[in-house]
Design a protein around this motif. Structure first.
Motif, PDB file in Angstrom:
ATOM      1  N   GLY A 248       0.732  -1.357  -0.109  1.00 52.65           N
ATOM      2  CA  GLY A 248      -0.060   0.130   0.074  1.00 52.65           C
ATOM      3  C   GLY A 248       0.743   1.257  -0.092  1.00 52.65           C
ATOM      4  N   ARG A 249       2.149   1.033  -0.183  1.00 52.69           N
ATOM      5  CA  ARG A 249       2.973   2.288  -0.314  1.00 52.69           C
ATOM      6  C   ARG A 249       2.974   3.238   1.008  1.00 52.69           C
ATOM      7  N   CYS A 250       2.708   2.561   2.265  1.00 55.16           N
ATOM      8  CA  CYS A 250       2.762   3.313   3.330  1.00 55.16           C
ATOM      9  C   CYS A 250       4.202   3.331   3.975  1.00 55.16           C
ATOM     10  N   ILE A 251       5.250   2.640   3.436  1.00 54.30           N
ATOM     11  CA  ILE A 251       6.719   2.591   4.045  1.00 54.30           C
ATOM     12  C   ILE A 251       7.547   3.114   2.886  1.00 54.30           C
ATOM     13  N   ASP A 252       8.311   3.990   3.184  1.00 56.25           N
ATOM     14  CA  ASP A 252       9.196   4.677   2.169  1.00 56.25           C
ATOM     15  C   ASP A 252      10.442   3.760   1.827  1.00 56.25           C
ATOM     16  N   ASN A 253      11.127   3.179   2.970  1.00 61.37           N
ATOM     17  CA  ASN A 253      12.291   2.415   2.619  1.00 61.37           C
ATOM     18  C   ASN A 253      12.566   1.381   3.666  1.00 61.37           C
ATOM     19  N   ILE A 254      13.171   0.652   3.600  1.00 62.12           N
ATOM     20  CA  ILE A 254      13.409  -0.673   4.185  1.00 62.12           C
ATOM     21  C   ILE A 254      14.205  -0.432   5.564  1.00 62.12           C
ATOM     22  N   GLU A 255      14.676   0.737   5.619  1.00 63.14           N
ATOM     23  CA  GLU A 255      15.485   1.215   6.990  1.00 63.14           C
ATOM     24  C   GLU A 255      14.320   1.527   8.131  1.00 63.14           C
ATOM     25  N   GLN A 256      13.204   2.027   7.737  1.00 66.19           N
ATOM     26  CA  GLN A 256      12.232   2.057   8.678  1.00 66.19           C
ATOM     27  C   GLN A 256      11.798   0.639   9.394  1.00 66.19           C
ATOM     28  N   ILE A 257      11.845  -0.304   8.512  1.00 61.69           N
ATOM     29  CA  ILE A 257      11.630  -1.720   9.108  1.00 61.69           C
ATOM     30  C   ILE A 257      12.615  -1.936  10.036  1.00 61.69           C
ATOM     31  N   PHE A 258      13.911  -1.702   9.950  1.00 59.47           N
ATOM     32  CA  PHE A 258      15.220  -2.234  10.464  1.00 59.47           C
ATOM     33  C   PHE A 258      15.201  -1.268  12.044  1.00 59.47           C
ATOM     34  N   GLU A 259      14.517  -0.110  11.781  1.00 59.54           N
ATOM     35  CA  GLU A 259      14.726   0.599  12.958  1.00 59.54           C
ATOM     36  C   GLU A 259      13.938  -0.008  13.914  1.00 59.54           C
ATOM     37  N   GLN A 260      12.519  -0.417  13.745  1.00 57.92           N
ATOM     38  CA  GLN A 260      11.599  -0.937  14.682  1.00 57.92           C
ATOM     39  C   GLN A 260      11.898  -2.743  14.706  1.00 57.92           C
ATOM     40  N   SER A 261      12.860  -3.244  14.155  1.00 55.70           N
ATOM     41  CA  SER A 261      12.999  -4.433  14.315  1.00 55.70           C
ATOM     42  C   SER A 261      11.782  -5.555  14.047  1.00 55.70           C
ATOM     43  N   LEU A 262      11.454  -4.990  12.893  1.00 56.96           N
ATOM     44  CA  LEU A 262       9.812  -5.776  12.491  1.00 56.96           C
ATOM     45  C   LEU A 262      10.392  -7.148  11.715  1.00 56.96           C
ATOM     46  N   PRO A 263       9.892  -8.214  12.203  1.00 66.13           N
ATOM     47  CA  PRO A 263      10.416  -9.368  11.334  1.00 66.13           C
ATOM     48  C   PRO A 263       9.622  -9.264   9.945  1.00 66.13           C
ATOM     49  N   ILE A 264      10.485  -9.831   9.184  1.00 64.88           N
ATOM     50  CA  ILE A 264       9.894  -9.721   7.575  1.00 64.88           C
ATOM     51  C   ILE A 264       9.688 -11.367   7.332  1.00 64.88           C
ATOM     52  N   LYS A 265       8.724 -11.611   6.963  1.00 63.66           N
ATOM     53  CA  LYS A 265       7.869 -12.802   6.900  1.00 63.66           C
ATOM     54  C   LYS A 265       7.610 -13.312   5.195  1.00 63.66           C
ATOM     55  N   GLU A 266       7.746 -12.088   4.312  1.00 64.36           N
ATOM     56  CA  GLU A 266       7.626 -12.265   3.015  1.00 64.36           C
ATOM     57  C   GLU A 266       8.858 -11.809   2.418  1.00 64.36           C
ATOM     58  N   TYR A 267       9.253 -12.604   1.478  1.00 67.40           N
ATOM     59  CA  TYR A 267      10.462 -12.020   0.698  1.00 67.40           C
ATOM     60  C   TYR A 267      10.123 -11.293  -0.395  1.00 67.40           C
ATOM     61  N   GLN A 268       8.764 -10.848  -0.776  1.00 72.28           N
ATOM     62  CA  GLN A 268       8.527  -9.930  -1.887  1.00 72.28           C
ATOM     63  C   GLN A 268       8.555  -8.598  -1.130  1.00 72.28           C
ATOM     64  N   VAL A 269       8.736  -8.348   0.066  1.00 74.04           N
ATOM     65  CA  VAL A 269       8.834  -7.100   0.814  1.00 74.04           C
ATOM     66  C   VAL A 269      10.417  -6.619   0.327  1.00 74.04           C
ATOM     67  N   VAL A 270      11.247  -7.611   0.444  1.00 75.84           N
ATOM     68  CA  VAL A 270      12.740  -7.354   0.112  1.00 75.84           C
ATOM     69  C   VAL A 270      12.831  -6.776  -1.491  1.00 75.84           C
ATOM     70  N   ASP A 271      12.292  -7.729  -2.363  1.00 78.51           N
ATOM     71  CA  ASP A 271      12.214  -7.402  -3.533  1.00 78.51           C
ATOM     72  C   ASP A 271      11.474  -5.947  -4.123  1.00 78.51           C
ATOM     73  N   TYR A 272      10.713  -5.490  -3.166  1.00 77.26           N
ATOM     74  CA  TYR A 272       9.908  -4.167  -3.600  1.00 77.26           C
ATOM     75  C   TYR A 272      11.051  -3.114  -3.172  1.00 77.26           C
ATOM     76  N   PHE A 273      11.615  -3.218  -2.165  1.00 76.97           N
ATOM     77  CA  PHE A 273      12.668  -2.057  -1.775  1.00 76.97           C
ATOM     78  C   PHE A 273      13.909  -2.016  -2.739  1.00 76.97           C
ATOM     79  N   PHE A 274      14.244  -3.309  -3.423  1.00 74.43           N
ATOM     80  CA  PHE A 274      15.488  -3.174  -4.046  1.00 74.43           C
ATOM     81  C   PHE A 274      15.152  -3.517  -5.478  1.00 74.43           C
ATOM     82  N   LYS A 275      14.319  -2.680  -5.849  1.00 74.80           N
ATOM     83  CA  LYS A 275      13.876  -2.656  -7.405  1.00 74.80           C
ATOM     84  C   LYS A 275      15.230  -1.789  -8.225  1.00 74.80           C
ATOM     85  N   GLN A 276      15.734  -0.932  -7.645  1.00 77.11           N
ATOM     86  CA  GLN A 276      16.822  -0.266  -8.403  1.00 77.11           C
ATOM     87  C   GLN A 276      18.165  -0.610  -7.940  1.00 77.11           C
TER      88      GLN A 276
END
Length: 321
Positions: free
Chosen positions: A66-94
């Motif tokens: 839903g484009r509510c998160i700008d970059n993956i650093e926001q996830i690392f700052e709050q130590s949120l667990p990533i359960k779907e690999y598509q989340v990583v693919d979304y932020f590393f398109k460029q």
């Protein structure tokens, strides 16, 4: 056998040369061009792969899509667990992630029917800037093991903190402090190095450090480094500790932020838009004999509860007693 073949050839040539029977038009061609086999022509075209086939199943995945998160650093700052690999693919398109297969080793298990051999794959990934990951997967086929290891490496991706050796000018080029990682009997020590030194290490830790964005580093290892799986895990364990030390440049006060789930609570609680189903009734009932939701009742009143109206009830069976 040769005589039979000659007779068959002669019969086929005679049938071709024979004139067509009266009243029957001569067929110039068969049904091959008009019909496609017994089933006839294909109805509709082939369905290609869907462009957007990812349907998130976690809250984090819904926020990312839903484009509510700008970059993956926001996830690392709050130590949120990533359960779907598509989340990583979304932020590393460029900055696409590079993957490298470090080792594929066969492992065996003794069973009553004999030995069962499987393959264990070690894969490292990174963007050569500040992120790295390690994945380990065991499977009966090599290709399946590599594919699964890449997915697990994306789920275990970590940020790599970089620093300086000596004066702080230009971009950070080495690790910020001395680090130690261990796995099994292997102990790996990473030491900062001056600019221009390069990575002084064996090929295994050198590849992982390059994918993590480190350009200058000294290394020292102790133990049975021939066990490549433990060697890679020890280096990855050392890189994990780059953000565990609170150095003086991080002593400033940090504002506490609300969780991403609390910030976008309205988006997460929004009801999903359900598409209308094709066919069937609007009241939720199904037509046909299978899967009836109306308890066996029909519109004409012929059946009710699985028994005809007016039909006599069956007498109970006599007991043996």
């Amino acid at each position: 056998i040769g005589k039979k073949k000659k007779k068959i050839k002669q019969m086929s040539t005679q049938q071709e040369q024979a004139p067509p029977a009266e009243g029957r038009p001569k067929r110039e061609q068969g049904f091959g061009e008009k019909r496609r086999g017994r089933g006839g022509p294909r109805k509709g075209g082939r369905r290609g792969p869907r462009k957007d086939s990812w349907v998130p199943v976690t809250k984090l995945g819904r926020l990312v899509k839903g484009r509510c998160i700008d970059n993956i650093e926001q996830i690392f700052e709050q130590s949120l667990p990533i359960k779907e690999y598509q989340v990583v693919d979304y932020f590393f398109k460029q900055n696409k992630l590079e993957d490298e297969v470090m080792d594929i080793s066969p492992v065996q298990k003794q069973t009553t029917a004999g030995q069962r051999t499987r393959f264990k794959a070690y894969v490292v990934i990174g963007d050569s800037i500040r992120h790295a990951g390690l994945g380990i997967k065991c499977s009966a086929e090599v290709s399946t093991a590599i594919r699964g290891a890449i997915i697990l490496a994306k789920l275990s991706i970590i940020p790599v903190r970089l620093g300086y050796w000596g004066n702080k000018f230009q971009k950070p080029h080495t690790i910020p402090m001395k680090l130690t990682g261990k796995c099994g009997s292997v102990r790996v020590r990473l030491i900062p190095a001056p600019r221009g030194t390069g990575i002084v290490a064996s090929p295994v830790p050198k590849k992982l450090l390059q994918l993590g964005g480190v350009t200058d580093c000294f290394t020292s290892s102790v133990g049975h480094t021939k066990t490549l799986g433990n060697f890679v895990q020890a280096v990855f364990d050392a890189l994990k500790q780059t953000y565990t030390f609170l150095t003086p440049d991080l002593w400033g006060s940090v504002e506490t932020k609300a969780s991403l789930y609390d910030q976008h609570n309205d988006f997460l609680t929004k009801p999903k838009e359900t598409k209308p189903r094709r066919g069937g009734r609007r009241d939720g009932r199904r037509d046909g004999r299978r899967g009836r939701r109306d308890g066996g009742r029909r519109e004409g009143g012929r059946r009710e509860g699985g028994r005809r109206e007016g039909a006599p009830r069956r007498a109970p069976r006599p007991s043996n007693n």
